[in-house]
Enzyme design. Structure first.
Site, short mmCIF file in Angstrom:
data_model
loop_
_atom_site.label_atom_id
_atom_site.label_comp_id
_atom_site.label_asym_id
_atom_site.label_seq_id
_atom_site.Cartn_x
_atom_site.Cartn_y
_atom_site.Cartn_z
N SER A 50 0.81 -1.22 0.00
CA SER A 50 0.00 0.00 0.00
C SER A 50 0.84 1.27 0.00
O SER A 50 0.33 2.35 -0.18
CB SER A 50 -0.89 0.01 1.23
OG SER A 50 -0.08 0.16 2.39
N GLY A 51 2.14 1.13 0.20
CA GLY A 51 2.99 2.31 0.30
C GLY A 51 3.16 2.79 1.74
O GLY A 51 4.01 3.62 2.03
N GLY A 52 2.36 2.25 2.64
CA GLY A 52 2.39 2.69 4.02
C GLY A 52 3.73 2.44 4.70
O GLY A 52 4.30 3.33 5.31
N ASP A 103 -2.27 0.80 6.03
CA ASP A 103 -2.33 0.64 7.48
C ASP A 103 -1.38 1.60 8.19
O ASP A 103 -0.50 2.18 7.57
CB ASP A 103 -2.01 -0.81 7.87
CG ASP A 103 -0.65 -1.26 7.36
OD1 ASP A 103 -0.10 -0.62 6.44
OD2 ASP A 103 -0.13 -2.28 7.84
N GLN A 186 -2.27 -5.88 12.56
CA GLN A 186 -1.13 -5.24 13.22
C GLN A 186 -1.09 -5.63 14.70
O GLN A 186 -1.78 -6.57 15.10
CB GLN A 186 -1.21 -3.72 13.05
CG GLN A 186 -0.86 -3.24 11.63
CD GLN A 186 0.62 -3.35 11.33
OE1 GLN A 186 1.44 -3.69 12.18
NE2 GLN A 186 0.98 -3.11 10.06
N GLY A 213 3.86 -5.68 10.23
CA GLY A 213 4.54 -5.15 11.40
C GLY A 213 5.46 -6.14 12.09
O GLY A 213 5.82 -5.95 13.25
N ASP A 263 6.86 -12.45 1.31
CA ASP A 263 7.66 -11.67 0.37
C ASP A 263 8.88 -11.21 1.11
O ASP A 263 8.84 -11.00 2.33
CB ASP A 263 6.88 -10.44 -0.14
CG ASP A 263 6.87 -9.31 0.88
OD1 ASP A 263 6.00 -9.33 1.76
OD2 ASP A 263 7.74 -8.43 0.81
N CYS A 301 22.86 -27.46 -7.02
CA CYS A 301 21.80 -26.49 -7.33
C CYS A 301 21.48 -26.56 -8.83
O CYS A 301 22.38 -26.69 -9.66
CB CYS A 301 22.23 -25.08 -6.94
SG CYS A 301 21.02 -23.82 -7.41
N CYS A 303 19.99 -24.14 -10.58
CA CYS A 303 19.76 -22.82 -11.18
C CYS A 303 20.65 -22.62 -12.40
O CYS A 303 21.59 -23.38 -12.63
CB CYS A 303 19.99 -21.70 -10.16
SG CYS A 303 21.71 -21.19 -9.99
N CYS A 306 24.41 -22.16 -11.53
CA CYS A 306 25.13 -23.36 -11.05
C CYS A 306 25.10 -24.50 -12.06
O CYS A 306 26.02 -25.32 -12.11
CB CYS A 306 24.53 -23.84 -9.73
SG CYS A 306 24.66 -22.65 -8.38
N HIS A 344 20.61 -17.29 -8.68
CA HIS A 344 20.79 -18.42 -7.77
C HIS A 344 19.92 -18.26 -6.52
O HIS A 344 19.24 -19.21 -6.11
CB HIS A 344 22.26 -18.57 -7.37
CG HIS A 344 22.46 -19.50 -6.21
ND1 HIS A 344 22.49 -20.87 -6.36
CD2 HIS A 344 22.53 -19.24 -4.87
CE1 HIS A 344 22.61 -21.43 -5.15
NE2 HIS A 344 22.64 -20.47 -4.24
ZN LIG Z 1 22.42 -22.08 -8.01
#
Ligand SMILES: [Zn+2]
Length: 383
Positions: A50-52, A103, A186, A213, A263, A301, A303, A306, A344
């Site tokens: 929201s930018g809050g 918020d 919150q 929060g 996230d 790995c 990826c 790798c 990676h």
């Molecule tokens: Zn990797």
């Protein structure tokens, strides 16, 4: 990273920062260029915050009242006003699939020193601006954290009602141009406040709910304590999203508490700073010890950095980009270093999440702990 490379790591959704897009290039420009999906060439889901959070943590000066927040733009110093209605309007112009409620984000309870140290560690050396903002968030002798928390909690409920009204008014809740609005619980580390907030926020009918929060400088134990208390208070049949987390141990602890979405900037921010995640811990690829290391960032790995051969990349013998080469790229300031380590790291977290989904089905957490030693600390309840 090119969008196609991000998609091939298994990433299905991206987060865009409303605060940054609001200041530059502006939501009108993004809308004129067809919304965030066309703007950045990403045809899968996108979530906007929201930018809050940034308005509180990054702004040079800000004031908060019952109507909204006023802060100084980090781009040109101009005064910017965000209200619940404006935050929903901006996110509607940006055109994301999931939009977050605006918020009131009070600072964390921990003492300043503690916040600075931990936040600096998470932020890395790249963003001194944010580190400064957090350090500056010192309080006067009369600061009453409990009172500030209570005000923020009550305000967040009223603001969610206003966000929802604006969201319905704009038709964003309907089928065409649909955007899923999530409310945010919150309450800081005060479990009573968390209960109060969860009851009221989740009492407002919405497509999903988040825990906000946390991960603003507290210990892993404090994060896990808040999440274990709060997640079960949120509807089981709707997405539960823990914002801004995080490290492997914190993710696993939250999954066990019933959280579905996360996230975090860690994979790419640490990638840009030559810090690579491996199952046994982060490695700093600038270290001289890697100068003539011919191995991949992490053995085994899959990826593209790798195991380029798996991705159809014609490297000699399909071999990896070596630690020695990547170290050289960072020492020489070449762009490919940050690209390869970010690639990676993003894949590392996708592999972690794939394994968590598999382990939920198979219920073998001790096997999981053997494969992901860094996550072990988050498995206290099941090992
Ligand atoms: Zn990797």
């Amino acid at each position: 990273m090119l969008p196609d490379l991000v998609a091939k790591t298994g990433s299905e959704i991206l987060l865009n920062n409303t605060y940054h897009l609001l200041l530059r290039p502006g939501p009108e420009v993004v809308a004129q260029l067809g919304g965030v999906h066309r703007f950045m060439g990403w045809d899968r889901p996108i979530l906007t915050d929201s930018g809050g959070y940034q308005a509180y943590s990054m702004a040079d000066t800000n004031s908060v009242d019952d109507e909204g927040v006023t802060f100084k733009s980090i781009v040109d110093g101009s005064s910017v006003r965000l209200t619940p209605e404006r935050a929903v309007e901006v996110q509607s112009q940006l055109g994301a699939d999931i939009v977050m409620a605006f918020d009131d984000c009070p600072p964390a309870e921990a003492g300043n020193e503690q916040i600075s140290e931990s936040a600096s560690e998470q932020i890395g050396e790249e963003d001194p601006r944010l580190t400064r903002a957090i350090r500056r968030d010192s309080r006067g002798k009369n600061y009453d954290h409990a009172a500030r928390l209570k005000t923020a909690n009550e305000r967040t409920v009223r603001w969610l009602e206003r966000c929802k009204a604006e969201w319905v008014r704009r038709g964003s809740a309907g089928s065409a141009g649909e955007q899923a609005l999530f409310g945010i619980v919150q309450g800081g580390t005060d479990l009573g406040q968390r209960s109060w907030s969860a009851e009221r926020i989740c009492g407002i009918e919405l497509p999903g709910y988040a825990i906000g929060g946390v991960a603003v400088g507290e210990s892993s134990e404090a994060i896990a304590g808040v999440v274990r208390h709060t997640a079960p208070l949120m509807p089981e049949g709707k997405p539960r999203y823990l914002m801004g987390v995080g490290y492997e141990r914190d993710i696993v602890a939250a999954v066990l508490a019933g959280v579905d979405m996360f996230d975090c900037v860690l994979p790419t921010r640490n990638g840009r700073n030559a810090n690579a995640f491996t199952a046994s811990g982060q490695i700093r690829l600038r270290n001289a010890g890697f100068a003539v290391d011919a191995g991949p960032i992490e053995a085994g790995c899959d990826c593209a950095a790798c195991s380029p051969g798996l991705h159809g990349w014609a490297t000699p013998g399909g071999g990896p980009f070596s630690r020695g080469y990547i170290r050289h790229l960072f020492m020489a300031g070449e762009m490919l270093g940050p690209i390869l380590v970010s690639l990676h790291n993003v894949r590392f977290f996708q592999r972690l999440m794939m394994d968590i989904r598999r382990t939920i089905r198979e219920d073998d957490w001790s096997g999981f702990a053997d494969r992901w030693p860094q996550a072990r600390a988050g498995l206290a309840g099941v090992l």
